[in-house]
Design a protein around this motif. Structure first.
Motif, PDB file in Angstrom:
ATOM      1  N   LEU A  63       3.417 -45.376  40.240  1.00 26.15           N
ATOM      2  CA  LEU A  63       4.258 -44.286  40.722  1.00 26.15           C
ATOM      3  C   LEU A  63       4.245 -43.083  39.783  1.00 26.15           C
ATOM      4  O   LEU A  63       4.334 -41.936  40.223  1.00 26.15           O
ATOM      5  N   ALA A  64       4.101 -43.345  38.487  1.00 24.65           N
ATOM      6  CA  ALA A  64       4.136 -42.255  37.503  1.00 24.65           C
ATOM      7  C   ALA A  64       2.951 -41.309  37.660  1.00 24.65           C
ATOM      8  O   ALA A  64       3.041 -40.130  37.298  1.00 24.65           O
ATOM      9  N   GLY A  65       1.855 -41.806  38.204  1.00 24.26           N
ATOM     10  CA  GLY A  65       0.670 -40.969  38.341  1.00 24.26           C
ATOM     11  C   GLY A  65       0.578 -40.233  39.653  1.00 24.26           C
ATOM     12  O   GLY A  65      -0.386 -39.502  39.900  1.00 24.26           O
ATOM     13  N   ALA A  66       1.594 -40.385  40.527  1.00 21.06           N
ATOM     14  CA  ALA A  66       1.534 -39.792  41.856  1.00 21.06           C
ATOM     15  C   ALA A  66       2.249 -38.451  41.909  1.00 21.06           C
ATOM     16  O   ALA A  66       3.146 -38.169  41.108  1.00 21.06           O
ATOM     17  N   GLY A  67       1.881 -37.642  42.882  1.00 20.43           N
ATOM     18  CA  GLY A  67       2.547 -36.371  43.116  1.00 20.43           C
ATOM     19  C   GLY A  67       3.664 -36.527  44.136  1.00 20.43           C
ATOM     20  O   GLY A  67       4.500 -37.420  44.018  1.00 20.43           O
ATOM     21  N   THR A  68       3.622 -35.696  45.154  1.00 19.25           N
ATOM     22  CA  THR A  68       4.650 -35.744  46.199  1.00 19.25           C
ATOM     23  C   THR A  68       3.993 -35.931  47.561  1.00 19.25           C
ATOM     24  O   THR A  68       2.765 -35.961  47.676  1.00 19.25           O
ATOM     25  N   GLY A  69       4.821 -36.043  48.581  1.00 18.41           N
ATOM     26  CA  GLY A  69       4.332 -36.151  49.949  1.00 18.41           C
ATOM     27  C   GLY A  69       3.556 -37.436  50.183  1.00 18.41           C
ATOM     28  O   GLY A  69       3.954 -38.515  49.743  1.00 18.41           O
ATOM     29  N   PHE A  70       2.410 -37.310  50.881  1.00 25.02           N
ATOM     30  CA  PHE A  70       1.624 -38.498  51.223  1.00 25.02           C
ATOM     31  C   PHE A  70       1.147 -39.232  49.985  1.00 25.02           C
ATOM     32  O   PHE A  70       1.086 -40.467  49.967  1.00 25.02           O
ATOM     33  N   GLU A  71       0.813 -38.474  48.935  1.00 22.93           N
ATOM     34  CA  GLU A  71       0.335 -39.101  47.697  1.00 22.93           C
ATOM     35  C   GLU A  71       1.402 -40.034  47.125  1.00 22.93           C
ATOM     36  O   GLU A  71       1.091 -41.147  46.687  1.00 22.93           O
ATOM     37  N   ALA A  72       2.656 -39.608  47.150  1.00 19.72           N
ATOM     38  CA  ALA A  72       3.755 -40.435  46.642  1.00 19.72           C
ATOM     39  C   ALA A  72       3.949 -41.665  47.512  1.00 19.72           C
ATOM     40  O   ALA A  72       4.194 -42.772  47.017  1.00 19.72           O
ATOM     41  N   THR A  73       3.828 -41.485  48.835  1.00 23.95           N
ATOM     42  CA  THR A  73       3.978 -42.612  49.756  1.00 23.95           C
ATOM     43  C   THR A  73       2.869 -43.632  49.547  1.00 23.95           C
ATOM     44  O   THR A  73       3.106 -44.844  49.522  1.00 23.95           O
ATOM     45  N   PHE A  74       1.644 -43.143  49.393  1.00 24.56           N
ATOM     46  CA  PHE A  74       0.515 -44.045  49.172  1.00 24.56           C
ATOM     47  C   PHE A  74       0.658 -44.775  47.843  1.00 24.56           C
ATOM     48  O   PHE A  74       0.366 -45.969  47.743  1.00 24.56           O
ATOM     49  N   ALA A  75       1.124 -44.050  46.821  1.00 22.93           N
ATOM     50  CA  ALA A  75       1.330 -44.682  45.509  1.00 22.93           C
ATOM     51  C   ALA A  75       2.390 -45.774  45.606  1.00 22.93           C
ATOM     52  O   ALA A  75       2.257 -46.828  44.974  1.00 22.93           O
ATOM     53  N   LYS A  76       3.433 -45.533  46.388  1.00 19.66           N
ATOM     54  CA  LYS A  76       4.472 -46.559  46.552  1.00 19.66           C
ATOM     55  C   LYS A  76       3.894 -47.797  47.230  1.00 19.66           C
ATOM     56  O   LYS A  76       4.247 -48.935  46.869  1.00 19.66           O
ATOM     57  N   LEU A  77       3.012 -47.586  48.206  1.00 23.01           N
ATOM     58  CA  LEU A  77       2.362 -48.718  48.875  1.00 23.01           C
ATOM     59  C   LEU A  77       1.506 -49.509  47.895  1.00 23.01           C
ATOM     60  O   LEU A  77       1.573 -50.746  47.857  1.00 23.01           O
ATOM     61  N   VAL A  78       0.721 -48.822  47.079  1.00 28.06           N
ATOM     62  CA  VAL A  78      -0.124 -49.505  46.095  1.00 28.06           C
ATOM     63  C   VAL A  78       0.744 -50.212  45.056  1.00 28.06           C
ATOM     64  O   VAL A  78       0.484 -51.357  44.681  1.00 28.06           O
ATOM     65  N   GLY A  79       1.786 -49.524  44.599  1.00 30.12           N
ATOM     66  CA  GLY A  79       2.693 -50.134  43.628  1.00 30.12           C
ATOM     67  C   GLY A  79       3.372 -51.368  44.178  1.00 30.12           C
ATOM     68  O   GLY A  79       3.523 -52.379  43.475  1.00 30.12           O
TER      69      GLY A  79
END
Length: 259
Positions: A51-67
């Motif tokens: 999550l720390a390496g993600a930005g906002t919007g879709f990138e944040a959502t995708f990072a949450k899925l990977v996390g």
């Protein structure tokens, strides 16, 4: 031949496992409880990195899925390597309902394991805070996670905790039905990934997340950590994992029919 057990067989196996947990000496409960706190903390740490390496919007959502896909490693370590996790041990009510262990034996296990999970989680958080691994982005994310958790309203946090531990004990239940390690991993992975992705609240994970935020400089007191989150989440976890799921499955699979 099936490579999995039926729900009725899972119930029987789970009760036997819970009976054994009630008989563990205090020393072993403490050691295995500390390990479980560390294991869940490892999963939480991995989640924070992504999550720390993600930005906002879709990138944040995708990072949450990977996390969320990384976080289940914690419960995999608990189940497959052997450890005592408070939330998973909430299934011990099945043995109490069946009158195979006493309420006192169950509460003894819960109390010792909860404290040991806390020790392991906080110890890992402190050591990681001293490791140099938390750079600016990681520190900001750790603080943000902790502050967000203590700000959740009481009723909302209990609801999230109920749903969380329903999924956790169902993950433990499902892996008990598997006869090989790969099947156990997948049985654990998806329910735990779902609870993390959904934003549900897990008491032992929060024993890592909130202290980690405090060690990183979050504007949170230890009293707020426990009163606003860890204790109400523990109550919600008990409702979901020790009452809702076990009562339903005890009635369905373990209770002797009068007919």
């Amino acid at each position: 031949m099936n490579n999995f057990f039926s729900p009725a067989e899972i119930c029987e196996n789970t009760i036997k496992g819970c009976n054994n947990k009630a008989k563990l000496p205090i020393g072993k409960m403490i050691i295995l409880g500390i390990f479980a706190g560390v294991f869940i903390g490892f999963g939480a740490y991995g989640f924070t990195i992504i999550l720390a390496g993600a930005g906002t919007g879709f990138e944040a959502t995708f990072a949450k899925l990977v996390g969320a896909g990384v976080f289940p490693v914690g419960l995999m370590l608990v189940v497959l390597c052997g450890a005592e996790l408070f939330t998973g041990n909430n299934l011990m009510t099945l043995s109490v309902f069946k009158k195979e262990i006493t309420l006192g034996a169950m509460l003894r296990n819960w109390g010792v394991v909860w404290v040991a999970n806390l020790i392991g989680s906080v110890l890992l958080a402190w050591l990681l805070s001293q490791s140099g691994l938390y750079g600016e982005a990681m520190t900001a994310k750790a603080i943000g996670i902790a502050e967000a958790k203590v700000a959740i309203p009481l009723f909302s946090v209990i609801i999230r905790a109920i749903f969380c531990n329903m999924l956790v004990v169902l993950a433990v239940w499902m892996q008990s039905g598997a006869k090989d390690i790969v099947s156990k991993i997948f049985a654990i992975w998806f329910p735990i990934m779902l609870f993390v992705l959904s934003g549900f609240e897990h008491s032992v994970a929060n024993m890592f997340f909130i202290p980690m935020g405090i060690f990183c400089g979050a504007n949170i007191t230890w009293g707020q950590a426990f009163i606003n989150n860890i204790l109400p989440v523990t109550i919600g976890n008990i409702i979901g994992g020790a009452l809702i799921v076990p009562i339903a499955y005890y009635y369905t699979y373990a209770k002797k029919s009068l007919n």
